[in-house]
Design a protein around this motif. Structure first.
Motif, PDB file in Angstrom:
ATOM      1  N   GLY A 395     -11.163  51.391   6.725  1.00 44.39           N
ATOM      2  CA  GLY A 395     -10.066  51.577   5.778  1.00 44.39           C
ATOM      3  C   GLY A 395     -10.471  52.090   4.422  1.00 44.39           C
ATOM      4  N   ALA A 396     -11.756  52.467   4.236  1.00 42.39           N
ATOM      5  CA  ALA A 396     -12.203  52.990   2.934  1.00 42.39           C
ATOM      6  C   ALA A 396     -11.542  54.330   2.645  1.00 42.39           C
ATOM      7  N   ALA A 397     -11.277  54.593   1.376  1.00 41.77           N
ATOM      8  CA  ALA A 397     -10.672  55.862   0.957  1.00 41.77           C
ATOM      9  C   ALA A 397     -11.711  56.950   0.763  1.00 41.77           C
ATOM     10  N   ALA A 398     -12.975  56.570   0.523  1.00 36.76           N
ATOM     11  CA  ALA A 398     -14.057  57.533   0.301  1.00 36.76           C
ATOM     12  C   ALA A 398     -15.376  56.805   0.500  1.00 36.76           C
ATOM     13  N   ILE A 399     -16.447  57.592   0.617  1.00 39.55           N
ATOM     14  CA  ILE A 399     -17.767  57.001   0.753  1.00 39.55           C
ATOM     15  C   ILE A 399     -18.748  57.719  -0.166  1.00 39.55           C
ATOM     16  N   VAL A 400     -19.585  56.924  -0.842  1.00 36.85           N
ATOM     17  CA  VAL A 400     -20.680  57.450  -1.660  1.00 36.85           C
ATOM     18  C   VAL A 400     -21.976  56.995  -1.009  1.00 36.85           C
ATOM     19  N   ILE A 401     -22.813  57.957  -0.621  1.00 33.39           N
ATOM     20  CA  ILE A 401     -24.091  57.645   0.015  1.00 33.39           C
ATOM     21  C   ILE A 401     -25.198  57.910  -0.998  1.00 33.39           C
ATOM     22  N   TYR A 402     -26.009  56.894  -1.277  1.00 30.20           N
ATOM     23  CA  TYR A 402     -27.103  57.111  -2.217  1.00 30.20           C
ATOM     24  C   TYR A 402     -28.430  57.212  -1.479  1.00 30.20           C
ATOM     25  N   ASN A 403     -29.335  57.980  -2.054  1.00 29.72           N
ATOM     26  CA  ASN A 403     -30.581  58.316  -1.382  1.00 29.72           C
ATOM     27  C   ASN A 403     -31.448  57.082  -1.161  1.00 29.72           C
ATOM     28  N   ASN A 404     -32.392  57.185  -0.211  1.00 30.29           N
ATOM     29  CA  ASN A 404     -33.294  56.074   0.077  1.00 30.29           C
ATOM     30  C   ASN A 404     -34.715  56.317  -0.420  1.00 30.29           C
ATOM     31  N   ASP A 405     -34.884  57.366  -1.236  1.00 32.52           N
ATOM     32  CA  ASP A 405     -36.162  57.585  -1.918  1.00 32.52           C
ATOM     33  C   ASP A 405     -35.865  58.181  -3.275  1.00 32.52           C
ATOM     34  N   ASP A 406     -36.899  58.467  -4.039  1.00 36.43           N
ATOM     35  CA  ASP A 406     -36.695  58.928  -5.417  1.00 36.43           C
ATOM     36  C   ASP A 406     -36.802  60.444  -5.529  1.00 36.43           C
ATOM     37  N   ASN A 407     -36.538  61.161  -4.442  1.00 37.99           N
ATOM     38  CA  ASN A 407     -36.602  62.626  -4.466  1.00 37.99           C
ATOM     39  C   ASN A 407     -35.262  63.254  -4.812  1.00 37.99           C
ATOM     40  N   GLY A 408     -34.535  62.611  -5.692  1.00 37.06           N
ATOM     41  CA  GLY A 408     -33.248  63.167  -6.111  1.00 37.06           C
ATOM     42  C   GLY A 408     -32.290  63.217  -4.946  1.00 37.06           C
ATOM     43  N   THR A 409     -31.736  64.387  -4.680  1.00 34.78           N
ATOM     44  CA  THR A 409     -30.817  64.560  -3.553  1.00 34.78           C
ATOM     45  C   THR A 409     -31.297  65.695  -2.664  1.00 34.78           C
ATOM     46  N   THR A 410     -32.617  65.835  -2.549  1.00 33.90           N
ATOM     47  CA  THR A 410     -33.187  66.893  -1.741  1.00 33.90           C
ATOM     48  C   THR A 410     -32.687  66.812  -0.294  1.00 33.90           C
TER      49      THR A 410
END
Length: 552
Positions: A395-410
């Motif tokens: 039922g979520a309206a949106a999803i934000v996925i954050y990275n699992n390492d410190d390489n930015g969003t490569t």
């Protein structure tokens, strides 16, 4: 014309549909309608051959067999018959349509000053003029007529492919060129060199950024007629080119110049010592590209006839929908914001809601409280598409996925959810799945978002701005500079404008003219002071003898 030749032309016309044809440009001694040529004067034959005539140039174009072309060459009314030649947009990116490139989302929410603006000192002229009362015609792929940075400047235009339809850009190139010239000085996006000009879109290139000299001449012809109709001072921008010369295109350009219209064209992107046409024609103001270190861009063509240099690498400007994308997360009623990346397969949208930590995005990680809110999920273990589907099922309206390492969003899009083109591979059953808004952020920003108690606004949109490189991007800097000068002094001739720009340019290599960089880097303020010193509280100066520009 003798009877034998007349009979031959008539015979060739009636058999033309049964032979291979190609597009030709035919120059005539007089107006084609008065030349007595059946292929023009007979309406049926003219339609079959897709004849195009021009108002201001003694020439026409037509689909002809080689035999028909030879017959026309034998006519005493015809001066030349040459195959049509291709012209291309001179930027360094593939022509649209191409897969959108995600871009950081916060860059253009406030107005960006392109780095070329201070290099050519354009803002230093704005106290005197921003190009008011000058008309600039962009011969290109058209312009995005709905772009918020261009609507104020847009005055009208012409579509040579479909004269009854508007000159809407379907590529991106023309809109980008137009923004460098005239993007509005407002609170967002970018700003142009001469934001006060009247902007005219003349669509002479197709969706691939290509067009033949047939279309280019039709565009030039339209501008000449429009200038005669509405009056005022005019500048033509031609960020197009190829190695092939066109006699009739050259005639049309000289006709424009003889009507007081300044013509500015790109030098080319081949890094060769021979420039592209139309920039290579005598009297055209040809422009090479600088990089942001002040050197000749490695792709910029050069040689005899090169006039000046202007910024042409990584130039931000306006583009049409669907070419670029951006995403961001903002905190309502706050100045806090985070760059984000849209994940392939996500719809565009802007969702405001409370964040709920949902672990790695397995079905059991979503609590009932996520309904109607925004799920915050860490990257890893399962695919993006599964995380997004699980969020939607909860039922979520949106999803934000954050990275699992410190390489930015490569490599965010290496783990795409679904595909937009045939080159992607995906598991059956996902190709038509309707995902919720799905964006990604860095590990550092994800950790910060986990601590928030305030709602956020997550956005993913089709961006209206993009950085491009090429002599295509350098050329509109000089077109806009020419418009500033004509606004300061409407009595200037095209040769006066060229002389002022070349005389006041700053040397980058050798003193004076050199083949690599022409007369040097253009300077709008110096040129403006040269043509209108009184507007800058300077005394009138005697006009020095003109130096000879290098010939093509």
């Amino acid at each position: 014309m003798n009877r034998k030749l007349t009979f031959l032309l008539a015979l060739l016309v009636t058999t033309s549909l049964f032979a291979d044809t190609r597009r030709y440009m035919i120059a005539t001694k007089n107006a084609p309608a008065k030349a007595g040529l059946r292929v023009v004067s007979n309406s049926t034959d003219a339609a079959k051959h897709r004849v195009r005539t021009y108002t201001n140039i003694h020439a026409f174009s037509a689909d002809l067999t080689e035999a028909e072309a030879e017959a026309l060459r034998a006519s005493g009314e015809v001066e030349s018959v040459e195959p049509a030649v291709l012209r291309e947009a001179l930027d360094m990116r593939p022509a649209a349509p191409f897969k959108p490139v995600t871009n950081i989302g916060l860059k253009y929410l406030n107005q960006v000053t392109p780095w070329g603006l201070p290099v050519v000192h354009a803002k230093d002229v704005w106290a005197a003029t921003r190009g008011q009362n000058v008309n600039v015609a962009v011969l290109d792929t058209g312009i995005d007529l709905a772009h918020p940075d261009l609507q104020q400047a847009y005055a009208g235009g012409y579509n040579v492919y479909a004269p009854t339809e508007p000159p809407q850009d379907d590529n991106k190139h023309g809109t980008h060129v137009a923004g460098i010239i005239a993007a509005a000085d407002n609170a967002y996006g970018v700003v142009g060199i001469a934001p006060g000009v009247k902007l005219w879109a003349v669509k002479v290139l197709n969706i691939r950024g290509e067009g033949y000299d047939d279309e280019i001449v039709a565009g030039l012809d339209w501008v000449i007629s429009k200038a005669k109709q509405v009056g005022g001072r005019w500048v033509i921008n031609m960020s197009i080119g190829s190695r092939a010369r066109s006699e009739i295109e050259e005639r049309a350009i000289y006709e424009a110049l003889s009507n007081g219209i300044v013509v500015v064209a790109a030098a080319g992107n081949r890094d060769r010592d021979i420039m592209d046409y139309p920039g290579r024609y005598q009297a055209v103001l040809a422009v090479g590209a600088l990089d942001n270190a002040g050197n000749k861009a490695d792709f910029s063509s050069y040689g005899y006839g090169l006039s000046v240099m202007a910024p042409g690498v990584d130039i931000p400007s306006t583009v049409i929908e669907g070419v670029n994308e951006s995403a961001d997360i903002q905190i309502p009623n706050s100045t806090t914001a985070y760059n984000a990346w849209g994940i392939i397969g996500s719809p565009y949208g802007n969702i405001t809601g409370q964040l709920v930590d949902c672990g790695l995005g397995y079905p059991e990680d979503f609590p009932p409280s996520v309904e109607g809110k925004i799920a915050l999920v860490k990257r890893g273990e399962i695919k993006f598409r599964e995380k997004s589907k699980n969020a939607k099922d909860a039922g979520a309206a949106a999803i934000v996925i954050y990275n699992n390492d410190d390489n930015g969003t490569t490599n965010w899009n290496m783990d795409f959810m679904t595909c937009r083109d045939a080159v992607c591979e995906y598991e059956p059953g996902w190709e038509n799945y309707q995902f919720i808004l799905s964006i990604g952020v860095s590990l550092a920003d994800g950790e910060k978002l986990k601590l928030l108690t305030n709602p956020i606004s997550a956005a993913f949109r089709s961006e209206k701005y993009l950085e491009l490189s090429g002599t295509s991007m350098a050329t509109p800097h000089i077109t806009a500079l020419a418009a500033l000068l004509l606004s300061l002094d409407p009595t200037l001739t095209p040769s006066d404008v060229r002389w002022a720009i070349e005389k006041t340019a700053h040397d980058t290599l050798e003193p004076g003219w050199d083949a690599k960089t022409g007369w040097g880097v253009a300077d709008a303020l110096a040129a403006a002071k040269f043509v209108a010193p009184q507007k800058f509280n300077l005394p009138e100066q005697p006009t020095p003898p003109r130096r000879q520009a290098a010939r093509h």
